[in-house]
Design a protein around this motif. Structure first.
Motif, PDB file in Angstrom:
ATOM      1  N   ALA A 172      -5.429  13.258  -7.232  1.00  0.00           N
ATOM      2  CA  ALA A 172      -5.898  12.541  -6.046  1.00  0.00           C
ATOM      3  C   ALA A 172      -7.421  12.609  -5.917  1.00  0.00           C
ATOM      4  CB  ALA A 172      -5.230  13.093  -4.797  1.00  0.00           C
ATOM      5  N   LYS A 173      -8.000  13.764  -6.210  1.00  0.00           N
ATOM      6  CA  LYS A 173      -9.462  13.876  -6.140  1.00  0.00           C
ATOM      7  C   LYS A 173     -10.115  12.913  -7.120  1.00  0.00           C
ATOM      8  CE  LYS A 173      -9.668  18.691  -4.573  1.00  0.00           C
ATOM      9  NZ  LYS A 173     -10.012  20.089  -4.946  1.00  0.00           N
ATOM     10  N   ARG A 174      -9.572  12.838  -8.301  1.00  0.00           N
ATOM     11  CA  ARG A 174     -10.112  11.911  -9.291  1.00  0.00           C
ATOM     12  C   ARG A 174      -9.878  10.465  -8.860  1.00  0.00           C
ATOM     13  NH1 ARG A 174     -11.584  13.592 -14.206  1.00  0.00           N
ATOM     14  NH2 ARG A 174     -10.924  11.612 -15.124  1.00  0.00           N
ATOM     15  N   TYR A 175      -8.720  10.221  -8.293  1.00  0.00           N
ATOM     16  CA  TYR A 175      -8.382   8.872  -7.839  1.00  0.00           C
ATOM     17  C   TYR A 175      -9.378   8.388  -6.782  1.00  0.00           C
ATOM     18  CZ  TYR A 175      -5.855   5.189  -5.367  1.00  0.00           C
ATOM     19  OH  TYR A 175      -5.514   4.007  -4.748  1.00  0.00           O
ATOM     20  N   PHE A 176      -9.664   9.216  -5.783  1.00  0.00           N
ATOM     21  CA  PHE A 176     -10.545   8.793  -4.693  1.00  0.00           C
ATOM     22  C   PHE A 176     -12.014   8.774  -5.114  1.00  0.00           C
ATOM     23  CE2 PHE A 176      -6.822  10.025  -2.065  1.00  0.00           C
ATOM     24  CZ  PHE A 176      -6.632   8.783  -1.463  1.00  0.00           C
ATOM     25  N   ARG A 177     -12.323   9.377  -6.235  1.00  0.00           N
ATOM     26  CA  ARG A 177     -13.675   9.272  -6.795  1.00  0.00           C
ATOM     27  C   ARG A 177     -13.802   8.086  -7.745  1.00  0.00           C
ATOM     28  NH1 ARG A 177     -14.613  14.852  -9.538  1.00  0.00           N
ATOM     29  NH2 ARG A 177     -16.575  13.846 -10.161  1.00  0.00           N
ATOM     30  N   LEU A 191     -12.101   7.654 -10.560  1.00  0.00           N
ATOM     31  CA  LEU A 191     -12.045   8.098 -11.945  1.00  0.00           C
ATOM     32  C   LEU A 191     -10.695   7.844 -12.607  1.00  0.00           C
ATOM     33  CD1 LEU A 191     -13.976  11.491 -11.608  1.00  0.00           C
ATOM     34  CD2 LEU A 191     -14.858   9.255 -12.320  1.00  0.00           C
ATOM     35  N   ILE A 192      -9.761   7.240 -11.877  1.00  0.00           N
ATOM     36  CA  ILE A 192      -8.459   6.875 -12.433  1.00  0.00           C
ATOM     37  C   ILE A 192      -8.438   5.365 -12.655  1.00  0.00           C
ATOM     38  CG2 ILE A 192      -5.973   6.786 -12.043  1.00  0.00           C
ATOM     39  CD1 ILE A 192      -6.979   9.611 -12.562  1.00  0.00           C
ATOM     40  N   ASN A 193      -8.196   4.964 -13.879  1.00  0.00           N
ATOM     41  CA  ASN A 193      -8.174   3.544 -14.234  1.00  0.00           C
ATOM     42  C   ASN A 193      -6.789   2.973 -13.938  1.00  0.00           C
ATOM     43  OD1 ASN A 193      -7.945   1.072 -15.640  1.00  0.00           O
ATOM     44  ND2 ASN A 193      -9.502   1.686 -17.119  1.00  0.00           N
ATOM     45  N   GLY A 252      -3.458   2.334  -4.654  1.00  0.00           N
ATOM     46  CA  GLY A 252      -3.564   1.590  -5.908  1.00  0.00           C
ATOM     47  C   GLY A 252      -2.405   1.853  -6.844  1.00  0.00           C
ATOM     48  N   ILE A 253      -1.877   3.084  -6.833  1.00  0.00           N
ATOM     49  CA  ILE A 253      -0.727   3.417  -7.669  1.00  0.00           C
ATOM     50  C   ILE A 253       0.512   2.701  -7.146  1.00  0.00           C
ATOM     51  CG2 ILE A 253       0.574   5.273  -8.749  1.00  0.00           C
ATOM     52  CD1 ILE A 253      -2.452   5.328  -9.308  1.00  0.00           C
ATOM     53  N   LEU A 254       0.637   2.623  -5.828  1.00  0.00           N
ATOM     54  CA  LEU A 254       1.762   1.917  -5.225  1.00  0.00           C
ATOM     55  C   LEU A 254       1.787   0.451  -5.661  1.00  0.00           C
ATOM     56  CD1 LEU A 254       4.166   1.737  -3.289  1.00  0.00           C
ATOM     57  CD2 LEU A 254       2.532   1.348  -1.423  1.00  0.00           C
ATOM     58  N   LYS A 255       0.630  -0.193  -5.664  1.00  0.00           N
ATOM     59  CA  LYS A 255       0.566  -1.598  -6.098  1.00  0.00           C
ATOM     60  C   LYS A 255       1.058  -1.747  -7.531  1.00  0.00           C
ATOM     61  CE  LYS A 255      -0.769  -5.977  -5.902  1.00  0.00           C
ATOM     62  NZ  LYS A 255      -0.663  -6.384  -7.325  1.00  0.00           N
ATOM     63  N   VAL A 256       0.635  -0.843  -8.404  1.00  0.00           N
ATOM     64  CA  VAL A 256       1.096  -0.886  -9.792  1.00  0.00           C
ATOM     65  C   VAL A 256       2.607  -0.688  -9.858  1.00  0.00           C
ATOM     66  CG1 VAL A 256       1.008   0.303 -12.018  1.00  0.00           C
ATOM     67  CG2 VAL A 256      -1.105  -0.146 -10.755  1.00  0.00           C
ATOM     68  N   ARG A 312       0.786   3.590   6.074  1.00  0.00           N
ATOM     69  CA  ARG A 312      -0.048   2.492   5.588  1.00  0.00           C
ATOM     70  C   ARG A 312       0.743   1.548   4.692  1.00  0.00           C
ATOM     71  NH1 ARG A 312      -5.603   4.470   3.044  1.00  0.00           N
ATOM     72  NH2 ARG A 312      -5.636   2.222   2.667  1.00  0.00           N
ATOM     73  N   ALA A 313       1.710   2.098   3.963  1.00  0.00           N
ATOM     74  CA  ALA A 313       2.445   1.308   2.976  1.00  0.00           C
ATOM     75  C   ALA A 313       3.713   0.672   3.520  1.00  0.00           C
ATOM     76  CB  ALA A 313       2.815   2.195   1.792  1.00  0.00           C
ATOM     77  N   ARG A 314       4.203   1.144   4.667  1.00  0.00           N
ATOM     78  CA  ARG A 314       5.549   0.787   5.127  1.00  0.00           C
ATOM     79  C   ARG A 314       5.776  -0.709   5.192  1.00  0.00           C
ATOM     80  NH1 ARG A 314       9.833  -0.335   5.294  1.00  0.00           N
ATOM     81  NH2 ARG A 314      11.587   0.409   6.524  1.00  0.00           N
ATOM     82  N   GLN A 315       4.824  -1.478   5.678  1.00  0.00           N
ATOM     83  CA  GLN A 315       5.046  -2.915   5.857  1.00  0.00           C
ATOM     84  C   GLN A 315       5.121  -3.650   4.524  1.00  0.00           C
ATOM     85  OE1 GLN A 315       1.731  -4.126   8.242  1.00  0.00           O
ATOM     86  NE2 GLN A 315       0.286  -4.196   6.530  1.00  0.00           N
ATOM     87  N   ARG A 316       4.674  -3.013   3.449  1.00  0.00           N
ATOM     88  CA  ARG A 316       4.696  -3.653   2.141  1.00  0.00           C
ATOM     89  C   ARG A 316       5.897  -3.220   1.305  1.00  0.00           C
ATOM     90  NH1 ARG A 316      -0.507  -1.555   2.062  1.00  0.00           N
ATOM     91  NH2 ARG A 316      -0.127  -0.461   0.098  1.00  0.00           N
TER      92      ARG A 316
END
Length: 297
Positions: A110-115, A117-119, A155-159, A205-209
């Motif tokens: 998560a730290k890398r994700y919010f920086r 650094l996760i593609n 972003g992971i949820l979208k994928v 945040r994700a519930r409606q999607r």
């Protein structure tokens, strides 16, 4: 309780307005001891569903057991933590450490994700490979969830949702657990509640999607430590109506496990899921045991 006995708590007692409960085991494929415990909890306890880790060491053993146990519902346990990717590590450099394994914990990821650094395209490549491996093994997939709930990062949820659409898998876990009074009385429980509240934030945040999912979720608070007393507390606190997933982590005792640092009590969870008092409480409350296969039925 036998394989054919899972629907019995509902017979003659539960109406269409009663609670429908998925009792779900994470980490199928992690080890042969975990795999054997998952199947035992299904055939001789209240477990109805599990999710398989395509990149875990005992994946082949899990596939064999799943095919021999067709009543056991199978989902995909999307994995981006700790294990080794199916994809060549050189093709997913943002997802791995210097050893070629995924990062060691969701906090590191998560730290890398919010920086930044996760593609996300590397995430897509790896998770697509995991789903494809399970499909090519001949297993019918009912739903998606993830190891350490990493799919709830936006972003992971979208994928994950894109891949669900690609592979025709609509249901997905929404791990939002409400804070219950029993959590407030447990020593050290506040830190776990804090983690749950962070997870709940992403769930809101994700519930409606979300597509098909359960109305409620339980089991995060006792993750890896769901003994009989704890399971009875959880069951007694479940809602009266709607649908709910109860997450658990059964397995046979394995003192040689490479995952002892997790601190999980797999054998205690297996014992709890097979305990007659738990089954009796579910029957008393008129709870109907289901799986993700019939969540939308």
């Amino acid at each position: 309780m036998t394989e054919t006995a899972h629907p019995s708590p509902a017979q003659g007692k539960t109406t269409k307005d009663g609670l429908r409960l998925i009792v779900h085991a994470d980490d199928f494929g992690l080890s042969e001891r975990v795999n054997d415990g998952v199947v035992d909890a299904h055939l001789n306890g209240i477990l109805t569903s599990t999710s398989i880790m395509a990149c875990a060491p005992a994946f082949g053993h899990a596939v064999t057991l799943a095919k021999a146990t067709p009543s056991l519902d199978i989902g995909v346990h999307l994995t981006l933590i700790e294990e080794r990717p199916l994809t060549d590590p050189a093709k997913v450099p943002s997802l791995v450490d210097e050893t070629g394994h995924f990062h060691k914990h969701i906090t590191v990821f998560a730290k890398r994700y919010f920086r930044g650094l996760i593609n996300p395209e590397e995430v897509r490549l790896e998770l697509d490979a995991q789903i494809t491996r399970i499909r090519e093994a001949g297993l019918e997939i009912s739903h998606l969830d993830s190891h350490q709930h990493v799919h709830m990062l936006p972003g992971i949820l979208k994928v994950a949702q894109d891949l669900g659409a690609k592979h025709g898998i609509a249901p997905m876990r929404l791990p939002r657990e409400r804070v219950s009074p029993y959590m407030l009385s447990s020593p050290g429980g506040l830190s776990r509640i804090a983690q749950q509240l962070v997870l709940n934030h992403f769930c809101r945040r994700a519930r409606q999607r979300f597509g098909p999912t359960t109305d409620r979720f339980a089991g995060f608070y006792y993750g890896g430590k769901l003994d009989t007393d704890a399971l009875l507390r959880v069951v007694s606190s479940l809602p009266e109506t709607g649908s709910c997933e109860l997450m658990c982590h059964p397995g046979e005792d394995d003192p040689a496990s490479e995952k002892l640092h997790w601190g999980y009590a797999w054998a205690n969870e297996l014992s709890a899921l097979k305990n007659a008092s738990v089954a009796a409480e579910i029957e008393r409350r008129g709870i109907r045991l289901i799986s993700y296969r019939n969540l939308t039925a």
